[in-house]
Motif scaffolding. Structure first.
Motif, short mmCIF file in Angstrom:
data_model
loop_
_atom_site.label_atom_id
_atom_site.label_comp_id
_atom_site.label_asym_id
_atom_site.label_seq_id
_atom_site.Cartn_x
_atom_site.Cartn_y
_atom_site.Cartn_z
N GLN A 57 27.58 -23.17 -44.96
CA GLN A 57 27.52 -22.96 -43.42
C GLN A 57 26.81 -23.41 -42.57
O GLN A 57 26.76 -23.98 -41.53
CB GLN A 57 27.97 -21.36 -43.59
N ASP A 58 25.43 -23.21 -42.93
CA ASP A 58 24.23 -23.32 -42.26
C ASP A 58 23.60 -24.47 -42.31
O ASP A 58 22.76 -25.33 -41.37
CB ASP A 58 23.27 -22.15 -42.00
N ASN A 59 23.39 -25.12 -43.45
CA ASN A 59 22.66 -26.08 -44.00
C ASN A 59 21.11 -25.93 -43.22
O ASN A 59 20.68 -26.56 -42.75
CB ASN A 59 23.00 -27.46 -43.50
N LEU A 129 15.20 -12.37 -49.60
CA LEU A 129 16.44 -12.42 -49.76
C LEU A 129 17.28 -12.87 -48.22
O LEU A 129 17.13 -11.72 -47.67
CB LEU A 129 17.05 -11.25 -50.44
N GLU A 130 17.46 -13.66 -48.20
CA GLU A 130 17.91 -13.99 -46.78
C GLU A 130 19.42 -14.23 -46.42
O GLU A 130 20.01 -15.37 -46.00
CB GLU A 130 17.17 -15.28 -45.94
N GLY A 131 20.23 -13.55 -47.34
CA GLY A 131 21.84 -13.57 -47.15
C GLY A 131 22.46 -14.60 -47.86
O GLY A 131 21.98 -15.26 -49.09
N GLY A 132 23.62 -14.81 -47.71
CA GLY A 132 24.39 -13.88 -46.77
C GLY A 132 24.92 -12.53 -47.18
O GLY A 132 24.55 -11.99 -48.05
N1 LIG Z 1 22.04 -13.72 -39.51
C1 LIG Z 1 21.26 -14.02 -40.56
O1 LIG Z 1 19.99 -13.55 -40.92
C2 LIG Z 1 22.07 -14.64 -41.66
C3 LIG Z 1 21.30 -15.20 -43.09
C4 LIG Z 1 21.97 -15.73 -43.87
C5 LIG Z 1 23.31 -16.02 -43.65
N2 LIG Z 1 24.02 -15.65 -42.72
C6 LIG Z 1 25.41 -16.06 -42.59
O2 LIG Z 1 26.16 -15.63 -43.92
C7 LIG Z 1 27.40 -16.37 -44.07
C8 LIG Z 1 27.49 -16.75 -45.40
O3 LIG Z 1 27.38 -15.61 -46.16
P1 LIG Z 1 28.66 -15.37 -47.32
O4 LIG Z 1 28.77 -13.90 -47.51
O5 LIG Z 1 29.99 -15.93 -47.06
O6 LIG Z 1 27.88 -16.07 -48.69
P2 LIG Z 1 26.27 -16.27 -49.30
O7 LIG Z 1 25.95 -14.84 -49.77
O8 LIG Z 1 25.70 -17.20 -48.82
O9 LIG Z 1 26.87 -16.95 -50.62
C9 LIG Z 1 27.87 -16.38 -51.60
C10 LIG Z 1 28.13 -16.94 -52.68
O10 LIG Z 1 26.80 -17.38 -53.59
C11 LIG Z 1 27.33 -17.61 -54.82
N3 LIG Z 1 26.54 -16.80 -55.78
C12 LIG Z 1 26.08 -16.95 -57.08
N4 LIG Z 1 25.66 -16.00 -57.69
C13 LIG Z 1 25.58 -15.09 -57.03
C14 LIG Z 1 25.36 -13.66 -57.01
N5 LIG Z 1 24.67 -13.14 -58.11
N6 LIG Z 1 25.55 -12.73 -56.00
C15 LIG Z 1 25.94 -13.28 -54.79
N7 LIG Z 1 26.37 -14.60 -54.73
C16 LIG Z 1 26.29 -15.37 -55.87
C17 LIG Z 1 28.77 -17.33 -55.00
O11 LIG Z 1 29.57 -18.43 -55.05
P3 LIG Z 1 29.58 -19.21 -56.66
O12 LIG Z 1 30.77 -18.07 -57.08
O13 LIG Z 1 30.32 -20.49 -56.31
O14 LIG Z 1 28.47 -19.16 -57.22
C18 LIG Z 1 29.02 -16.73 -53.72
O15 LIG Z 1 30.25 -16.78 -53.20
C19 LIG Z 1 26.98 -17.69 -43.21
O16 LIG Z 1 28.05 -17.58 -42.05
C20 LIG Z 1 25.79 -17.66 -42.61
O17 LIG Z 1 25.61 -18.25 -41.55
C21 LIG Z 1 23.35 -15.32 -41.70
#
Ligand SMILES: NC(=O)c1ccc[n+]([C@@H]2O[C@H](COP(=O)([O-])OP(=O)(O)OC[C@H]3O[C@@H](n4cnc5c(N)ncnc54)[C@H](OP(=O)(O)O)[C@@H]3O)[C@@H](O)[C@H]2O)c1
Length: 197
Positions: A57-59, A129-132
């Motif tokens: 999403q963010d690269n 740990l910086e998300g998501g």
């Molecule tokens: N405001 C902020 O500070 C901030 C910070 C970071 C992100 N964000 C936002 O968060 C959003 C993304 O969040 P998201 O919840 O969609 O995804 P995410 O947490 O970034 O990624 C989740 C993916 O990571 C993989 N993964 C592998 N091992 C995992 C494990 N043990 N636990 C959890 N995930 C694991 C999984 O994909 P696989 O099953 O394919 O391995 C899972 O679908 C973006 O829109 C970004 O902009 C905001």
């Protein structure tokens, strides 16, 4: 709470209503002052960890730019190895140690693509740990979070599909959820930074 090793600090900028991004994935919540604070924090940890979707999403670069100090190791949880090889973190993996943590489910073609880059491994004592929200949930659910540092930014984002600080299934009962202690509040212009452990 069970003590974790390495020590994990969950860090995020959230809207006033607890979102980390809008429904379209826009996560530009941080102010300039907060970026400096975060980057200083990054210099004090061994690694930054994010889930794969945050890269897609963010690269992000996930380095130290707004403070003086060394960039930590970058770790992406990505079971299928779908982190794009043209992403910023892979393209700079010769400058900053980068780990893509895959599982046995990774297709061979993805493994071969990523194996061409100098991805490393290291001893890690502190992880930022910086998300998501999905990854944050997995760490919270497994009792692996030692500290939470959140910046509350002055935005009301709304949207039932917008990502929140901690997503996943969530706890069914407050009594089963993770209860933290408030250690510090820092007023930072129009934001506040909360430190819980
Ligand atoms: N405001 C902020 O500070 C901030 C910070 C970071 C992100 N964000 C936002 O968060 C959003 C993304 O969040 P998201 O919840 O969609 O995804 P995410 O947490 O970034 O990624 C989740 C993916 O990571 C993989 N993964 C592998 N091992 C995992 C494990 N043990 N636990 C959890 N995930 C694991 C999984 O994909 P696989 O099953 O394919 O391995 C899972 O679908 C973006 O829109 C970004 O902009 C905001």
């Amino acid at each position: 709470m069970a003590r974790s090793s390495p020590r994990v600090i969950l860090s995020a900028a959230i809207s006033l209503d607890g979102k980390i991004a809008t429904r379209s994935g826009d996560s530009a919540l941080s102010s300039g002052v907060d970026k400096k604070r975060l980057h200083k924090l990054r210099t004090q940890v061994d690694a930054i960890l994010v889930g794969k979707n945050t890269i897609l999403q963010d690269n992000p670069m996930l380095n130290v730019r707004y403070a003086k100090g060394k960039s930590p190791i970058r770790i992406v949880l990505d079971s299928l190895g779908q982190t794009p090889t043209n992403s910023k973190i892979i393209q700079t993996s010769d400058e900053i140690q980068t780990i893509v943590a895959v599982s046995e489910k990774i297709p061979k073609k993805n493994l071969d693509k990523l194996a061409k880059f100098p991805l490393g491994h290291a001893k890690i004592k502190t992880i930022l740990l910086e998300g998501g929200g999905t990854t944050n949930w997995d760490f919270v659910n497994q009792g692996l979070v030692d500290q939470v540092i959140v910046t509350i930014t002055p935005y009301l984002v709304g949207g039932k599909d917008a990502k929140t600080l901690v997503d996943g299934d969530g706890f069914a009962k407050i009594s089963k959820s993770l209860r933290l202690n408030l250690d510090k509040i820092v007023h930072q212009g129009n934001e506040i930074v909360l430190y819980y452990s």
